[in-house]
Write a protein that holds these residues in place. Structure first.
Motif, PDB file in Angstrom:
ATOM      1  N   ALA A  91       0.857  -1.188   0.000  1.00  0.00           N
ATOM      2  CA  ALA A  91       0.000   0.000   0.000  1.00  0.00           C
ATOM      3  C   ALA A  91       0.892   1.236   0.000  1.00  0.00           C
ATOM      4  N   VAL A  92       0.271   2.380  -0.210  1.00  0.00           N
ATOM      5  CA  VAL A  92       0.922   3.659   0.061  1.00  0.00           C
ATOM      6  C   VAL A  92       0.653   3.989   1.513  1.00  0.00           C
ATOM      7  N   TYR A  93       1.699   4.270   2.267  1.00  0.00           N
ATOM      8  CA  TYR A  93       1.586   4.563   3.686  1.00  0.00           C
ATOM      9  C   TYR A  93       1.687   6.068   3.911  1.00  0.00           C
ATOM     10  N   TYR A  94       0.750   6.580   4.708  1.00  0.00           N
ATOM     11  CA  TYR A  94       0.680   7.998   5.003  1.00  0.00           C
ATOM     12  C   TYR A  94       0.794   8.236   6.504  1.00  0.00           C
ATOM     13  N   CYS A  95       1.467   9.306   6.869  1.00  0.00           N
ATOM     14  CA  CYS A  95       1.452   9.719   8.263  1.00  0.00           C
ATOM     15  C   CYS A  95       0.572  10.951   8.396  1.00  0.00           C
ATOM     16  N   GLY A  96      -0.090  11.057   9.529  1.00  0.00           N
ATOM     17  CA  GLY A  96      -0.991  12.170   9.771  1.00  0.00           C
ATOM     18  C   GLY A  96      -0.866  12.666  11.193  1.00  0.00           C
ATOM     19  N   ALA A  97      -1.262  13.912  11.389  1.00  0.00           N
ATOM     20  CA  ALA A  97      -1.225  14.538  12.712  1.00  0.00           C
ATOM     21  C   ALA A  97      -2.629  14.987  13.097  1.00  0.00           C
ATOM     22  N   LEU A  98      -2.942  14.829  14.370  1.00  0.00           N
ATOM     23  CA  LEU A  98      -4.311  15.070  14.832  1.00  0.00           C
ATOM     24  C   LEU A  98      -4.309  15.647  16.236  1.00  0.00           C
TER      25      LEU A  98
END
Length: 123
Positions: A91-98
């Protein structure tokens, strides 16, 4: 703040990769960082999340025991150590901030995302 994900590549089943997520600025205004992934023709899937205090980490059942999320507070960098990789991890892996933990599994609520890094696992 922009996020830069890196570390993806090609791995064989059973192998390992480590992903990194580096910010362009400080991330301390965010409560947590997450990794998501998106396989072709599928929606964005939650993988793991950690708070900056590292006292809370959660994982998707599909990666529990194989993946480890961690953070380096000094560098404001988050990592995803992926072991025992399977072809279905491709998969394409994404990092996110919340800001809020209550929305950790709601990708539309995230304040910012990295550009993604491709992980391909061959059988």
């Amino acid at each position: 703040v922009q996020l830069q994900a890196s570390g993806g590549g090609l791995a064989q089943a059973g192998g390992s990769l480590t992903l990194s997520c580096e910010p362009s600025g400080s991330l301390y205004m965010y409560s947590l960082m997450s990794w998501y992934r998106q396989a072709p023709d599928k929606g964005r899937e939650f993988v793991a999340a950690t708070g900056w205090s590292a006292d809370t980490t959660i994982y998707a059942d599909s990666v529990k025991g194989r993946f480890t999320i961690s953070g380096d507070n000094a560098k404001s960098t988050v990592y995803l150590q992926m072991n025992s990789l399977k072809p279905e991890d491709t998969a394409v892996y994404y990092c996110g901030a919340l800001h809020r933990w209550r929305f950790v599994k709601f990708p539309s609520k995230y304040d910012t995302w990295g550009q993604g890094t491709l992980v391909t696992v061959s059988s």
